[in-house]
Motif scaffolding. Structure first.
Motif, PDB file in Angstrom:
ATOM      1  N   ILE A 217       0.839  -1.203   0.000  1.00  0.00           N
ATOM      2  CA  ILE A 217       0.000   0.000   0.000  1.00  0.00           C
ATOM      3  C   ILE A 217       0.872   1.249   0.000  1.00  0.00           C
ATOM      4  O   ILE A 217       1.917   1.295   0.664  1.00  0.00           O
ATOM      5  N   SER A 218       0.458   2.244  -0.765  1.00  0.00           N
ATOM      6  CA  SER A 218       1.142   3.533  -0.782  1.00  0.00           C
ATOM      7  C   SER A 218       0.115   4.656  -0.795  1.00  0.00           C
ATOM      8  O   SER A 218      -1.062   4.435  -1.115  1.00  0.00           O
ATOM      9  N   ARG A 219       0.555   5.836  -0.429  1.00  0.00           N
ATOM     10  CA  ARG A 219      -0.346   6.998  -0.451  1.00  0.00           C
ATOM     11  C   ARG A 219      -0.548   7.458  -1.888  1.00  0.00           C
ATOM     12  O   ARG A 219       0.388   7.456  -2.697  1.00  0.00           O
ATOM     13  N   ALA A 220      -1.746   7.883  -2.198  1.00  0.00           N
ATOM     14  CA  ALA A 220      -2.076   8.329  -3.551  1.00  0.00           C
ATOM     15  C   ALA A 220      -1.618   9.765  -3.740  1.00  0.00           C
ATOM     16  O   ALA A 220      -2.408  10.708  -3.711  1.00  0.00           O
ATOM     17  N   ASP A 221      -0.327   9.927  -3.942  1.00  0.00           N
ATOM     18  CA  ASP A 221       0.272  11.241  -4.143  1.00  0.00           C
ATOM     19  C   ASP A 221       0.826  11.364  -5.551  1.00  0.00           C
ATOM     20  O   ASP A 221       0.844  10.403  -6.317  1.00  0.00           O
ATOM     21  N   PHE A 222       1.331  12.553  -5.863  1.00  0.00           N
ATOM     22  CA  PHE A 222       1.983  12.808  -7.143  1.00  0.00           C
ATOM     23  C   PHE A 222       3.321  12.070  -7.187  1.00  0.00           C
ATOM     24  O   PHE A 222       4.092  12.096  -6.230  1.00  0.00           O
ATOM     25  N   LEU A 223       3.597  11.400  -8.310  1.00  0.00           N
ATOM     26  CA  LEU A 223       4.850  10.662  -8.473  1.00  0.00           C
ATOM     27  C   LEU A 223       5.952  11.634  -8.904  1.00  0.00           C
ATOM     28  O   LEU A 223       6.310  11.739 -10.079  1.00  0.00           O
ATOM     29  N   GLU A 224       6.509  12.290  -7.932  1.00  0.00           N
ATOM     30  CA  GLU A 224       7.445  13.389  -8.213  1.00  0.00           C
ATOM     31  C   GLU A 224       8.731  12.906  -8.888  1.00  0.00           C
ATOM     32  O   GLU A 224       9.224  13.540  -9.830  1.00  0.00           O
TER      33      GLU A 224
END
Length: 308
Positions: free
Chosen positions: A24-31
């Motif tokens: 599981i990972s946070r749904a953030d921008f893939l910087e």
């Protein structure tokens, strides 16, 4: 129930459904991935896969695909076959031996989503399997399921890389996992083995030189300059995975849908060269090989024989 308990519950159900692992990972921008993807596209390494140019922002931000997204649940499903094609015949990538993985994994992901809602209540989200603008490997790596190796595949020390990746993007807060470290070390087996030199640098694959691209994605004639460099592959290619030391730990899958049609494992070169459209339809009725169509498969065989 807190996010950690939710996460544990989801992982346990994913295992029950037959997934190899779940992270599981946070749904953030893939910087970090944004500049890499931009460089790759600007270099033309996607060849005729023009769809890769579309939805750039959505590929990097899951919240643009699922409004209110909070978490990305990544899963792996093993496809390594117990029995493989014989030596000396035309080769099909192992992932295409059985039923089209899109249907198999999406069905399991929908079951997982249904379970989540039955336990928690209404949870918005969507299932994705390699058919939408989602950077599957990047999310799997963020979720701690492996690291992206020098051949650009997701690798794990436990079972190598012969598995599919899928995601549920959910508007649910979950406890994220930590990424794992890179264990490619100084190994260059995949770079050394690629017959078309598609791995132009560690972690950089020129898709327009890849055998999988030529045999599946390319709709026009295959450049004659690549003749003699295909090692008998007519759909996809497994070379960079076959030589990877971590794949010595690959174990046969337990998914009946991925079992090959029995005729596939007995076909010799002459059988492929004389294959009819009816036989093609029977053997590959539910397989991903249908993507290249009968005409495309024949084109690939003719190219290997120097007939085109």
């Amino acid at each position: 129930m807190d996010p950690s308990r939710y996460s544990q519950m989801i992982k346990a159900e994913a295992k029950r459904l037959g997934f190899l692992s779940c992270g599981i990972s946070r749904a953030d921008f893939l910087e970090e991935e944004a500049p890499r993807l931009e460089r790759w596209l600007r270099s033309g390494m996607h060849g005729e896969m023009t769809y890769m140019e579309n939805h750039f922002d959505k590929r990097l931000d899951p919240r643009k695909l699922v409004p209110g997204a909070r978490s990305v649940v990544s899963v792996l499903l093993n496809y390594f076959p117990e029995n493989q094609q014989p030596d000396g015949t035309y080769k099909v990538s192992k992932y295409a031996y059985g039923k089209d993985y899109h249907h198999v994994i999406k069905g399991k992901l929908r079951e997982l989503h249904h379970f989540i809602e039955s336990e928690i209540g209404e949870v918005g989200g969507r299932a994705f399997v390699d058919s939408a603008p989602v950077l599957d490997k990047a999310w799997a790596a963020r979720s701690g399921l492996g690291w992206i190796g020098k051949n650009s595949n997701l690798l794990t020390r436990q079972v190598g890389s012969f598995y599919f990746i899928g995601e549920l993007i959910l508007d649910l807060d979950l406890a994220p996992d930590a990424p794992v470290t890179d264990h490619c070390g100084s190994c260059t087996a995949c770079l050394d083995a690629c017959p078309t030199q598609a791995i132009v640098a560690p972690y950089v694959v020129d898709g327009s030189k890849c055998i999988s691209y030529f045999t599946i994605e390319l709709k026009n004639e295959i450049p004659a300059g690549f003749r003699g460099e295909w090692d008998d592959w007519i759909f996809g290619c497994d070379i960079c995975q076959d030589v990877c030391p971590w794949n010595r730990f690959a174990k046969p899958h337990q998914e009946p849908d991925f079992d090959p049609h029995p005729d596939l494992l007995t076909m010799e070169r002459k059988d492929w060269e004389e294959i009819t459209e009816a036989v093609f339809g029977r053997i590959f009725q539910k397989s991903a090989v249908k993507r290249t169509k009968f005409a495309g498969l024949n084109r690939n065989i003719r190219f290997l024989n120097g007939d085109t």
